[in-house]
Design an enzyme around this catalytic site. Structure first.
Site, short mmCIF file in Angstrom:
data_model
loop_
_atom_site.label_atom_id
_atom_site.label_comp_id
_atom_site.label_asym_id
_atom_site.label_seq_id
_atom_site.Cartn_x
_atom_site.Cartn_y
_atom_site.Cartn_z
N THR A 64 31.70 57.08 29.58
CA THR A 64 31.65 55.76 28.95
C THR A 64 32.20 55.74 27.52
OG1 THR A 64 30.01 54.41 27.79
CG2 THR A 64 29.18 56.30 28.93
N GLU A 65 32.64 54.54 27.13
CA GLU A 65 33.11 54.30 25.78
C GLU A 65 32.07 54.70 24.74
OE1 GLU A 65 36.04 50.93 26.75
OE2 GLU A 65 34.45 50.09 25.52
N HIS A 105 40.90 53.17 32.71
CA HIS A 105 39.92 53.51 31.68
C HIS A 105 40.41 54.79 31.01
CE1 HIS A 105 36.19 54.36 29.67
NE2 HIS A 105 35.74 53.17 30.03
N SER A 126 32.99 41.57 34.50
CA SER A 126 33.15 41.58 35.95
C SER A 126 31.85 41.23 36.67
CB SER A 126 33.66 42.93 36.44
OG SER A 126 33.65 42.92 37.84
N LEU A 127 30.75 41.81 36.21
CA LEU A 127 29.47 41.43 36.82
C LEU A 127 29.26 39.93 36.66
CD1 LEU A 127 27.10 44.37 35.78
CD2 LEU A 127 28.09 43.93 38.02
N PHE A 156 30.09 45.32 22.92
CA PHE A 156 31.11 45.95 23.76
C PHE A 156 32.47 45.65 23.15
CE2 PHE A 156 30.71 47.10 28.48
CZ PHE A 156 29.56 47.82 28.28
N HIS A 169 40.50 51.99 37.27
CA HIS A 169 39.12 51.53 37.10
C HIS A 169 38.86 50.16 37.71
CE1 HIS A 169 35.19 51.49 35.30
NE2 HIS A 169 35.44 50.48 34.50
N GLY A 189 27.59 42.45 44.66
CA GLY A 189 27.00 41.35 43.91
C GLY A 189 27.62 40.00 44.25
N GLU A 232 35.56 41.10 42.83
CA GLU A 232 36.72 41.87 42.38
C GLU A 232 37.93 41.68 43.28
OE1 GLU A 232 35.80 45.86 41.03
OE2 GLU A 232 37.92 46.42 41.00
N LEU A 264 33.64 58.41 35.34
CA LEU A 264 33.73 57.68 34.08
C LEU A 264 32.92 58.37 32.98
CD1 LEU A 264 34.74 54.90 33.02
CD2 LEU A 264 32.48 54.03 33.52
N GLY A 292 31.33 41.47 52.90
CA GLY A 292 31.05 42.19 51.66
C GLY A 292 29.66 41.87 51.13
N ARG A 307 40.86 49.48 25.43
CA ARG A 307 41.10 50.41 26.54
C ARG A 307 42.57 50.65 26.84
NH1 ARG A 307 36.48 48.67 31.00
NH2 ARG A 307 34.74 49.32 29.68
N GLN A 321 43.49 48.00 35.69
CA GLN A 321 42.93 48.57 34.46
C GLN A 321 42.70 50.07 34.58
OE1 GLN A 321 38.77 47.54 32.90
NE2 GLN A 321 40.12 46.74 31.32
N GLY A 351 29.19 38.95 47.12
CA GLY A 351 28.81 38.49 48.46
C GLY A 351 27.35 38.07 48.51
N ARG A 377 40.88 43.03 31.85
CA ARG A 377 39.48 42.59 31.91
C ARG A 377 38.69 43.15 30.74
NH1 ARG A 377 34.42 44.95 34.07
NH2 ARG A 377 35.54 46.92 34.18
C1 LIG Z 1 32.04 53.23 37.29
C2 LIG Z 1 32.11 51.73 37.12
C3 LIG Z 1 31.33 51.11 36.16
C4 LIG Z 1 31.39 49.71 35.98
N1 LIG Z 1 30.62 49.12 35.02
C5 LIG Z 1 30.68 47.76 34.84
C6 LIG Z 1 29.88 47.12 33.85
O1 LIG Z 1 29.12 47.77 33.13
N2 LIG Z 1 29.98 45.78 33.70
C7 LIG Z 1 30.81 45.01 34.47
O2 LIG Z 1 30.85 43.80 34.29
N3 LIG Z 1 31.57 45.59 35.44
C8 LIG Z 1 31.53 46.95 35.64
N4 LIG Z 1 32.31 47.53 36.61
C9 LIG Z 1 33.05 46.66 37.55
C10 LIG Z 1 32.08 46.03 38.58
O3 LIG Z 1 31.08 46.95 38.91
C11 LIG Z 1 32.78 45.61 39.88
O4 LIG Z 1 33.95 44.93 39.59
C12 LIG Z 1 31.89 44.70 40.72
O5 LIG Z 1 30.63 45.29 40.92
C13 LIG Z 1 32.51 44.33 42.05
O6 LIG Z 1 31.57 43.59 42.83
P1 LIG Z 1 31.98 42.90 44.22
O7 LIG Z 1 30.79 42.15 44.69
O8 LIG Z 1 33.24 42.16 44.04
O9 LIG Z 1 32.31 44.11 45.20
P2 LIG Z 1 31.53 45.46 45.58
O10 LIG Z 1 30.26 45.64 44.88
O11 LIG Z 1 32.55 46.53 45.47
O12 LIG Z 1 31.16 45.23 47.11
C14 LIG Z 1 32.12 45.19 48.13
C15 LIG Z 1 31.41 44.99 49.45
O13 LIG Z 1 32.37 44.77 50.48
C16 LIG Z 1 32.05 45.55 51.61
N5 LIG Z 1 33.29 45.80 52.34
C17 LIG Z 1 34.48 46.20 51.83
N6 LIG Z 1 35.38 46.31 52.83
C18 LIG Z 1 34.77 45.95 53.97
C19 LIG Z 1 35.18 45.85 55.33
N7 LIG Z 1 36.43 46.14 55.74
N8 LIG Z 1 34.26 45.46 56.25
C20 LIG Z 1 32.99 45.19 55.89
N9 LIG Z 1 32.57 45.25 54.61
C21 LIG Z 1 33.44 45.63 53.67
C22 LIG Z 1 31.37 46.77 51.05
O14 LIG Z 1 30.56 47.38 52.02
C23 LIG Z 1 30.57 46.16 49.91
O15 LIG Z 1 29.37 45.66 50.43
C24 LIG Z 1 32.26 48.93 36.78
C25 LIG Z 1 33.05 49.56 37.74
C26 LIG Z 1 33.00 50.95 37.90
C27 LIG Z 1 33.90 51.59 38.89
#
Ligand SMILES: Cc1cc2nc3c(=O)[nH]c(=O)nc-3n(C[C@H](O)[C@H](O)[C@H](O)COP(=O)(O)OP(=O)(O)OC[C@H]3O[C@@H](n4cnc5c(N)ncnc54)[C@H](O)[C@@H]3O)c2cc1C
Lengths: 595, 86
Positions: A255-256, A243, A404-405, A120, A354, A18, A388, A253, A15, A287, A241, A20, A399
């Site tokens: 937004t709020e 939205h 989450s970020l 927020f 969401h 952010g 996530e 989405l 992954g 939410r 969750q 990874g 949440r």
């Molecule tokens: C529309 C939207 C808006 C959001 N806004 C906010 C915000 O404003 N503030 C906040 O805090 N959170 C927000 N969130 C939540 C937040 O963006 C996510 O929870 C967070 O970015 C997840 O990051 P991550 O690194 O866990 O995974 P991700 O960024 O989802 O990355 C997953 C990685 O895993 C890889 N992967 C998956 N499966 C495989 C596989 N089988 N083999 C190889 N690679 C794989 C993908 O290629 C990707 O690189 C929002 C979510 C959404 C949907």
């Protein structure tokens, strides 16, 4: 077997979102050899979609401190969050922001040069007092800025990327140690065995479980499926969750901020519905409250449109100027996807899947932990999870926006730090038995058509597209905002039938170049595992807490249910206590959650 | 295009159109499903170029928040935006 490529690294990270990339950077800078596998090009990971921002008690706009942030997060979690992990995260938040700044993230600024912070939902000063302003943002593209900066830093630090490789399964030995994973190149189908002393799962969420979702197509819970197949239970999967304002039928989405600017929801009778559900906060209630209100209106026949399957978000009274100035993105989204201008007509909305609060159980060092005999949290040697896909658990039952970020960065880094220590004690690769490799390779062919026709002749062949559609519909009908026993029992039955039918999926396309059909079959299998865990855990939890609302058990029941669910293929449901003891401060005992 | 290369191009595109945002998934895949077979060489080049953009830049273009200075790209963007969503 000789034709299978094998590679060795100190750490394999599955992954490149952010979570990874924060971990890989820490490891690469510690001069370890680190491989990052991503099914899409790293900067196309879902983190790019986060627009709102990231929480940290910097107190740049209003008074703030990490302890208030901790209180809000515990309360927001509906007291299901682990307070040691929450304290750790809230204390680490300011440092995480300054680190990002150092990596090149262009945070928006105040006139005095400090980082701008916006308010927020769920943020308070002084343990539940006035509104706080805790969310740091790089305009409306925070996720994009974070992901691109981290990627550039990783390139500089010489992280080894396997772009557009799909991870199928973990490699696990007889003693339960994880020794890497089997992956394949999506371009040409070539399998690679990646041997690693430590493996970190950072595959993101599973929003594709539901028909209507804000999540991109790639969010199929792959890491969760891999963990389950390796015998690891999933934690708190009933907490998903929703939205309140996704575009009906499509999911994007809204937004709020739209309600923040004065937008409000109306039902099929033209009534301003939130006045009945939250007389004080109205459309700006939290939410889960707004999502439940919309669902009740629709269930009771007061929806809008020919099918009465949505409500309307009214913005037109704000006037074109306000909309164009303050909500330009929303306006363009509506014009593009609905062919309607919110300055003239209301937007059809529906609560939309969401965020996956549940996931792979970990401690605050990112180590994956499972119950072994009387110990509820025994680390699995060599295996970590962050982001996530993990359940630390800082979000518990619900949440907060902006957390989450923060979670992915803080625990991506914490996991890397633990790995660095672990590798000092575990310097050498364990030898992987040929059996483990050949079994994994065999299993990676599970969706290939047999060259020999089956003896019985024409067996039923299922297609991925049909099953995926049905699964998403079942989850939406039986396991969304509102749940009750009868509906969940039927849902469990339907999901189990779908899992059975999954066994008959075969892929016609046997080519090796860009065989996306095969990728989609693996993804669907992972979604099925997530669905089973989610719906079984939801049926069992006879209370309402956070995002899990049972019509038949409307109250929170701390005596019986202040505990984490664990669901595995092998043992079904199990439970473990919530970690209510923080690291250095007093616990926040459960209280009714009023806003 | 001959039929084999159409299939290959389509599956290749299907993966390149898996992006980090739902909005992009919907617009791009819809376009690939309905229009990609009828693109000429020049348009294919523009589409490849478009797909190489970062997600945020692509979103800004496809939602009409920004306009490309390259007229070929700009024409293609209009085509994507005007392909009815199913
Ligand atoms: C529309 C939207 C808006 C959001 N806004 C906010 C915000 O404003 N503030 C906040 O805090 N959170 C927000 N969130 C939540 C937040 O963006 C996510 O929870 C967070 O970015 C997840 O990051 P991550 O690194 O866990 O995974 P991700 O960024 O989802 O990355 C997953 C990685 O895993 C890889 N992967 C998956 N499966 C495989 C596989 N089988 N083999 C190889 N690679 C794989 C993908 O290629 C990707 O690189 C929002 C979510 C959404 C949907």
């Amino acid at each position: 077997m000789s034709s299978i490529e094998r590679r060795q690294f100190d750490t394999l990270i599955i992954g490149a979102g952010g979570g990874g990339l924060r971990a890989s950077l820490q490891l690469a800078e510690a001069d370890l050899s680190v491989a990052v596998v991503s099914k899409v090009f790293p900067t196309r990971s879902h983190t790019v979609a986060a627009q709102g921002g990231m929480n940290a008690a910097l107190a740049n706009v209003l008074p703030d401190n990490w302890h208030w942030h901790m209180f809000d997060t515990v309360k927001g979690s509906d007291y299901l969050g682990d307070q040691d992990a929450i304290e750790y995260m809230c204390r680490a938040a300011p440092k995480a922001v300054y680190e990002l700044e150092h990596f090149g993230v262009p945070f928006s600024r105040l006139d005095n040069g400090k980082i701008y912070q916006r308010a927020f939902g769920g943020q308070s000063q002084n343990f539940g007092g006035d509104q706080a302003a805790r969310t740091c943002a790089a305009a409306d593209r925070t996720g994009h800025a974070i992901l691109h900066s981290l990627y550039q830093q990783n390139i500089r630090a010489k992280t080894h990327f396997f772009d557009e490789y799909f991870a199928v399964d973990l490699l696990k030995d007889g003693e339960g140690r994880v020794l890497g994973a089997l992956v394949f190149n999506i371009h040409d189908g070539q399998i690679v065995i990646i041997e690693a002393k430590t493996t970190l799962i950072a595959t993101g969420g599973a929003g594709q479980l539901f028909k209507t979702t804000t999540n991109a197509l790639i969010n199929t819970g792959d890491g969760l499926g891999m963990a389950m197949r390796a015998g690891i239970p999933l934690q708190d999967m009933e907490f998903f969750q929703f939205h309140p304002t996704g575009i009906a039928g499509r999911g994007m989405l809204i937004t709020e901020g739209a309600r923040g600017e004065g937008g409000y929801l109306v039902n099929g009778d033209g009534e301003r519905l939130m006045e009945r559900y939250a007389p004080k906060a109205k459309d700006l209630a939290s939410r889960d409250v707004v999502s439940r209100a919309i669902s009740i209106e629709i269930k009771e026949g007061r929806g809008c449109g020919p099918k009465k399957d949505h409500v309307l978000l009214k913005l037109d009274h704000l006037g074109e100027d306000v909309i164009q100035k303050r909500l330009p993105g929303i306006r363009q989204t509506c014009i593009t996807f609905l062919g309607l201008d919110p300055a003239e007509s209301p937007i059809p909305v529906f609560p939309t899947a969401h965020y996956t609060m549940g996931g792979i159980p970990t401690n605050r060092y990112g180590q994956v932990v499972v119950p072994v005999k009387d110990t509820p949290e025994e680390p699995v040697a060599g295996l970590y999870a962050a982001g996530e896909c993990a359940c630390v658990s800082v979000h518990g039952g619900n949440r907060l926006g902006g957390n989450s970020l923060l979670d992915i960065l803080v625990f991506g880094r914490a996991a890397a730090n633990h790995i660095i220590e672990y590798l000092k004690e575990n310097k050498y690769h364990k030898v992987i038995d040929e059996d483990i490799v050949s079994n994994a390779v065999q299993r990676a062919k599970r969706f290939d058509l047999n060259s020999e026709p089956s003896p019985g002749g024409d067996e039923v062949k299922e297609t991925v597209a049909v099953l995926r559609k049905e699964l998403k519909q079942v989850m939406e009908d039986h396991c969304s905002v509102f749940r009750d026993k009868q509906f969940l029992i039927e849902g469990v039955d339907k999901v189990e039938q779908l899992c059975d039918r999954m066994k008959n999926v075969k892929i016609d396309d046997q080519s090796y170049t860009f065989n996306t059909a095969k990728v989609e079959a693996f993804e669907l299998e992972n979604l099925m595992a997530c669905a089973l865990a989610t719906i079984h855990s939801a049926l069992a939890r006879e209370e309402s807490r956070g995002a899990h609302s049972r019509i038949d058990f409307p109250d929170r029941d701390d005596k019986s249910w202040m505990r984490h669910s664990l669901y595995s293929f092998e043992n079904g449901l199990d439970y473990k206590p919530v970690r209510t003891k923080p690291l250095s401060v007093e616990s926040f005992p459960p209280k009714p959650r009023v806003y | 295009m001959n039929s084999k290369s159409i299939i290959e191009t389509k599956t290749n595109y299907r993966w390149q159109c898996r992006r980090g945002m739902l909005e992009l998934d919907l617009l791009l895949n819809n376009f690939v499903d309905k229009k990609v077979d009828s693109l000429d060489e020049k348009q294919i080049q523009s589409f490849d170029m478009l797909l190489s953009y970062p997600d945020q830049a692509l979103l800004d273009l496809l939602l009409g928040n920004s306009v490309s200075s390259d007229s070929e790209i700009s024409k293609l963007v209009s085509q994507i935006r005007s392909t009815p969503l199913s």
